[in-house]
Scaffold this active site. Structure first.
Site, PDB file in Angstrom:
ATOM      1  N   GLU A  92       0.861  -1.191   0.000  1.00 27.81           N
ATOM      2  CA  GLU A  92       0.000   0.000   0.000  1.00 27.81           C
ATOM      3  C   GLU A  92       0.898   1.242   0.000  1.00 27.81           C
ATOM      4  O   GLU A  92       1.688   1.425   0.926  1.00 27.81           O
ATOM      5  CB  GLU A  92      -0.897   0.000   1.237  1.00 27.81           C
ATOM      6  CG  GLU A  92      -1.689   1.272   1.469  1.00 27.81           C
ATOM      7  CD  GLU A  92      -2.635   1.574   0.325  1.00 27.81           C
ATOM      8  OE1 GLU A  92      -2.434   2.616  -0.340  1.00 27.81           O
ATOM      9  OE2 GLU A  92      -3.557   0.774   0.087  1.00 27.81           O
ATOM     10  N   ASP A 139       4.835   1.308  -4.264  1.00 25.55           N
ATOM     11  CA  ASP A 139       4.205   0.751  -5.454  1.00 25.55           C
ATOM     12  C   ASP A 139       4.446  -0.756  -5.529  1.00 25.55           C
ATOM     13  O   ASP A 139       5.591  -1.221  -5.516  1.00 25.55           O
ATOM     14  CB  ASP A 139       4.798   1.447  -6.686  1.00 25.55           C
ATOM     15  CG  ASP A 139       4.051   1.128  -7.966  1.00 25.55           C
ATOM     16  OD1 ASP A 139       3.535   0.006  -8.096  1.00 25.55           O
ATOM     17  OD2 ASP A 139       3.997   2.005  -8.848  1.00 25.55           O
ATOM     18  N   ASP A 166      -8.637   1.569  -6.741  1.00 23.12           N
ATOM     19  CA  ASP A 166      -9.008   2.885  -7.258  1.00 23.12           C
ATOM     20  C   ASP A 166      -9.691   2.703  -8.612  1.00 23.12           C
ATOM     21  O   ASP A 166      -9.116   2.121  -9.530  1.00 23.12           O
ATOM     22  CB  ASP A 166      -7.752   3.745  -7.418  1.00 23.12           C
ATOM     23  CG  ASP A 166      -8.079   5.224  -7.613  1.00 23.12           C
ATOM     24  OD1 ASP A 166      -9.056   5.512  -8.332  1.00 23.12           O
ATOM     25  OD2 ASP A 166      -7.358   6.065  -7.061  1.00 23.12           O
ATOM     26  N   LYS A 200     -12.748   7.940 -15.182  1.00 16.47           N
ATOM     27  CA  LYS A 200     -12.717   8.546 -16.509  1.00 16.47           C
ATOM     28  C   LYS A 200     -12.060   7.598 -17.513  1.00 16.47           C
ATOM     29  O   LYS A 200     -11.033   6.989 -17.223  1.00 16.47           O
ATOM     30  CB  LYS A 200     -11.954   9.876 -16.462  1.00 16.47           C
ATOM     31  CG  LYS A 200     -12.649  10.945 -15.634  1.00 16.47           C
ATOM     32  CD  LYS A 200     -11.866  12.244 -15.636  1.00 16.47           C
ATOM     33  CE  LYS A 200     -12.583  13.303 -14.800  1.00 16.47           C
ATOM     34  NZ  LYS A 200     -11.825  14.578 -14.744  1.00 16.47           N
ATOM     35  N   TYR A 245     -14.485   0.697   2.693  1.00 17.64           N
ATOM     36  CA  TYR A 245     -14.814   1.098   1.319  1.00 17.64           C
ATOM     37  C   TYR A 245     -16.106   0.434   0.867  1.00 17.64           C
ATOM     38  O   TYR A 245     -16.947   1.058   0.216  1.00 17.64           O
ATOM     39  CB  TYR A 245     -13.672   0.733   0.368  1.00 17.64           C
ATOM     40  CG  TYR A 245     -12.398   1.485   0.650  1.00 17.64           C
ATOM     41  CD1 TYR A 245     -12.278   2.835   0.343  1.00 17.64           C
ATOM     42  CD2 TYR A 245     -11.316   0.851   1.250  1.00 17.64           C
ATOM     43  CE1 TYR A 245     -11.113   3.534   0.613  1.00 17.64           C
ATOM     44  CE2 TYR A 245     -10.143   1.536   1.523  1.00 17.64           C
ATOM     45  CZ  TYR A 245     -10.050   2.882   1.205  1.00 17.64           C
ATOM     46  OH  TYR A 245      -8.900   3.559   1.483  1.00 17.64           O
ATOM     47  N   GLU A 246     -16.263  -0.826   1.216  1.00 17.54           N
ATOM     48  CA  GLU A 246     -17.490  -1.519   0.838  1.00 17.54           C
ATOM     49  C   GLU A 246     -18.689  -0.924   1.571  1.00 17.54           C
ATOM     50  O   GLU A 246     -19.765  -0.733   0.966  1.00 17.54           O
ATOM     51  CB  GLU A 246     -17.387  -3.012   1.137  1.00 17.54           C
ATOM     52  CG  GLU A 246     -18.658  -3.776   0.794  1.00 17.54           C
ATOM     53  CD  GLU A 246     -18.460  -5.269   0.752  1.00 17.54           C
ATOM     54  OE1 GLU A 246     -17.890  -5.757  -0.236  1.00 17.54           O
ATOM     55  OE2 GLU A 246     -18.864  -5.954   1.710  1.00 17.54           O
TER      56      GLU A 246
END
Length: 231
Positions: free
Chosen positions: A90, A117, A139, A143, A212-213
């Site tokens: 993370e 990363d 993430d 777009k 997040y869920e």
């Protein structure tokens, strides 16, 4: 063994720091992150990108969570499966600090971290070393012009596939229908087969619902759970 003597310079999308940390979180980072961080992965430590030893896992099956967010799922799995060693990768330090607090509270010891990363980790792990991998609520980059930044592209998936044992399980959870579409399109060509696609109420038996869920559910977005097997 070296896989890439001149690793490419990568674009890093997003922020490594978010909102201001609490004093306790800064303490966790100062005291706990170093001992839990995998050695020999940082390019500064290992510029030749030599393959690292798996001694840190103590011979246990090795799992990987890619982007663990606040660490809820990672700590849950480490506590539930003490005979497994789990790596969490993370790059966002606020999430790392949150995880470290949860590790202290749960007193789990079968974890290692890489706070940057995950592609740097992919370069130095030995091939066919992972028994399971998780990608939970990545993430979404909504777009269209940013879809190439999503994890589910061949630039990420092929290095991951190299690390996974034949038959290893790769789980993806997301609340974004277009991310499901791209996952179903991109993961099989990297060397996986779809085992199961499930929706709300049909998560994995050992699933731990993350913040997040819960946010997605509050906002009316349904989760999707995809299970793949490495060929």
């Amino acid at each position: 063994m070296s896989h890439n003597l001149n690793p490419p310079r990568r674009n890093f999308y997003g922020r490594s720091h978010g909102k201001t940390m609490r004093a306790s979180q800064k303490e966790y980072l100062a005291e706990d992150l170093g001992p839990l961080t995998l050695k020999g992965v940082f390019t500064e430590e290992n510029p030749e990108r030599r393959e690292i030893s798996l001694d840190f896992a103590g011979g246990k099956p090795l799992w990987l969570e890619i982007g663990f967010g606040g660490g809820e799922h990672l700590v849950h799995m480490a506590a539930r499966y003490p005979d497994v060693h789990i790596i969490g990768a993370e790059p966002f330090m606020n999430g790392v600090a949150m995880l470290l607090g949860k590790i202290r509270q749960a007193a789990v010891g079968n974890l290692s971290l890489y706070p940057r990363d995950v592609r740097e980790l992919f370069e130095v792990l030995p091939p066919a070393c992972l028994d399971k991998a998780f990608l939970n609520y990545p993430d979404p980059w909504p777009k269209a012009r940013h879809h190439r930044r999503r994890f589910v592209t061949q630039d990420h998936l092929q290095p991951l596939a190299r690390l996974m044992k034949p038959g290893a399980e790769f789980r993806v959870a997301t609340d974004i229908p277009d991310y499901v579409r791209q996952t179903l399109e991109e993961v099989p060509p990297a060397g996986f087969e779809l085992v199961k696609q499930a929706g709300l109420g049909a998560a994995w038996e050992d699933w731990f619902s993350t913040r997040y869920e819960q946010k997605a559910l509050r906002e009316g977005r349904d989760p999707h759970y995809l299970t793949f097997r490495k060929l």
